[in-house]
Motif scaffolding. Structure first.
Motif, PDB file in Angstrom:
ATOM      1  N   SER A 238      -6.649   7.868 -28.711  1.00 31.48           N
ATOM      2  CA  SER A 238      -7.097   8.366 -30.018  1.00 31.48           C
ATOM      3  C   SER A 238      -6.305   7.720 -31.154  1.00 31.48           C
ATOM      4  O   SER A 238      -5.103   7.498 -31.047  1.00 31.48           O
TER       5      SER A 238
ATOM      6  N   GLU B  35      -7.488  10.129 -24.703  1.00 29.86           N
ATOM      7  CA  GLU B  35      -6.682   8.946 -24.453  1.00 29.86           C
ATOM      8  C   GLU B  35      -7.051   7.821 -25.422  1.00 29.86           C
ATOM      9  O   GLU B  35      -8.232   7.499 -25.601  1.00 29.86           O
TER      10      GLU B  35
ATOM     11  N   SER C 230     -11.648   7.618 -29.324  1.00 37.68           N
ATOM     12  CA  SER C 230     -11.680   8.469 -28.129  1.00 37.68           C
ATOM     13  C   SER C 230     -12.820   9.468 -28.231  1.00 37.68           C
ATOM     14  O   SER C 230     -13.241   9.849 -29.339  1.00 37.68           O
TER      15      SER C 230
END
Length: 497
Positions: free
Chosen positions: A222, A220, A69
């Motif tokens: 990660s 988002e 991310s």
């Protein structure tokens, strides 16, 4: 009263003349020793010149690819920057506590003894220094020649020749004058920073145009597990080189002040540059485009600079050349100090009588680089990867030496003394990284250890074996004599202690 031509007057006049002549000789003949040519600005230039190499221009994708991310990748850039800065400050304390050139080698020698110190010198000089410089020289040649061969492959012989000439040029610069080498580092560092400023300005212009979609939902997807560790590892290598100024401690003006200042200024600046450059990249390129690119700065320039995009490969080449210059400058001092301590051939501890540079050790560094460059052209990246575990082990040993010195020798003068929890924390984190590396890449780590242990035969033959046959010792002595006569070099006059 004596006559003007009396014996006493003649003797007095002769004595006066002799005194005057000897005074002139003293003034004209400089001491055979390395000069202190490196101040704060030169130190900053050397560190930036080494750290800011191909990484930020070619492959900053590593952290993004591992963290999964955009948001987490920026956190990891900042964390690894802070970690590297703290590690560099620990080295600054070591450098002011033991104000000797040679980096980790000299610290391990003083604290742990000759055998581990020799192995540190072996892996640092031969594997990390020479192999890395050889790999960078081939990469430098690639980026120099690519704009001349648009749409077709660069001939291999031309790449090899350009790489050879780049190493030869750097060795010549470092043999001629230390000040010339440090000025080269400063000029190249300015060029690198200027290129990254151009990238940042263009990127922030795109920000101003509302190009922020790549930063929406930035955390988002990660990876907070193994990916975080891998991302940290990638970031740590992006900052590799912060320890190299410690190889030049004795050539610094007022090292107790200059070394910490140069480290703090350069690492702070590099961290800011890395973060802002990545912001700029992602203002223009999507995360997928950044990860897919083989040279991010070149792809960025092609999308934003139009006809001027051709300059970016040249900026990349300059960045790589600067890293090579720092490696030659630093690693040659490792060989110089090792030779002074009797761990490398005696000739490598000699100084040019005219230039006052460590000419034999610089040329030896160049020769080792060229051997790797010509024999292992297609395996250099793999060789560098194999030394990863050894490099982390060396950092761990150095921080361990700092802790031992704190406990066993609290009386040593320290112009810089960090709070004890900082080196303890770094020791724990570095140990953890070594363990993770061993678990994640056991084969490469074990091979790395074997590469380090290849120095053992050289240690026992060159250092432990004192009573060599007269014929063999005579050949070593003749070789040393030949180097002295051919290069006009002499042993350094002052002790390094």
């Amino acid at each position: 009263m004596k006559r003007p031509g009396s014996k006493n007057n003649v003797n007095n006049n002769s004595a006066t003349a002799d005194d005057a002549n000897s005074s002139v000789v003293v003034e004209q003949k400089p001491k055979i020793e390395l000069r202190k040519e490196i101040g704060v600005m030169q130190g900053v230039g050397i560190i930036i010149g080494i750290i800011v190499g191909s990484g930020i221009f070619v492959s900053p994708k590593g952290i993004l690819q591992e963290s999964k991310s955009v948001g987490l990748s920026f956190i990891m850039w900042a964390v690894t920057g802070v970690f590297s800065a703290l590690g560099a400050i620990c080295y600054a304390e070591l450098g002011t506590t033991i104000p000797r050139s040679g980096g980790e080698y000299i610290y391990v020698l003083q604290v742990l003894g000759p055998l581990p110190a020799f192995l540190v010198l072996w892996i640092t000089f031969v594997a990390i220094g020479a192999v890395s410089t050889a790999a960078n020289s081939l990469l430098f040649a690639k980026y120099c020649l690519t704009p001349l061969f648009v749409g077709c492959e660069v001939p291999e012989y031309l790449t090899r020749m350009t790489a050879f000439l780049s190493v030869a040029m750097l060795c010549a610069i470092n043999c001629i004058n230390v000040k010339l080498a440090t000025k080269t580092a400063v000029v190249i560092s300015v060029c690198k920073v200027s290129a990254l400023v151009i990238i940042t300005v263009i990127g922030f212009y795109y920000f101003g145009q509302g190009k922020t979609e790549n930063f929406e939902n930035s955390f988002e997807g990660s990876d907070y597990g193994l990916g975080t560790i891998s991302a940290f590892y990638q970031g740590f290598w992006a900052f590799a080189g912060w320890n190299y100024l410690n190889f030049l401690t004795e050539e610094m003006k007022r090292p107790s002040r200059s070394l910490p200042l140069a480290i703090i200024i350069s690492l702070s600046l590099i961290t800011v540059i890395y973060v802002t450059a990545n912001l700029a990249y992602l203002a223009v390129l999507t995360p997928d485009q950044l990860i897919a690119s083989h040279a991010v700065a070149v792809t960025f320039a092609e999308k934003t600079m139009g006809a001027g995009a051709f300059v970016m490969p040249l900026f990349v080449a300059i960045a790589i050349f600067g890293s090579m210059n720092g490696e030659v400058l630093s690693m040659s001092r490792a060989a110089f100090t090792g030779a002074y301590e009797g761990h490398f051939p005696t000739a490598l501890a000699m100084v040019s009588a005219k230039r006052l540079t460590p000419m034999p050790s610089v040329l030896f560094m160049g020769i080792c680089t060229l051997v790797f460059q010509q024999l292992f052209t297609n395996q250099l990246d793999y060789l560098i990867e194999l030394t990863g575990f050894a490099f982390m082990a060396i950092i761990l040993l150095a921080i361990g030496c700092l802790l031992v010195l704190r406990v066993k020798h609290p009386e040593l003068p320290r112009s810089l003394k960090l709070p004890l929890p900082i080196p303890i924390l770094l020791f724990i984190i570095t140990s953890f990284i070594c363990i993770i590396t061993l678990v994640k890449s056991p084969k490469e780590s074990l091979i790395s250890i074997c590469v380090m242990l290849t120095g053992l035969p050289f240690y026992f033959v060159g250092v432990v074996w004192k009573r060599k046959p007269a014929s063999l010792q005579g050949k070593f002595d003749k070789l040393t004599e030949f180097v002295q006569k051919f290069l006009l070099v002499l042993p350094q006059e002052k002790p390094l202690d």
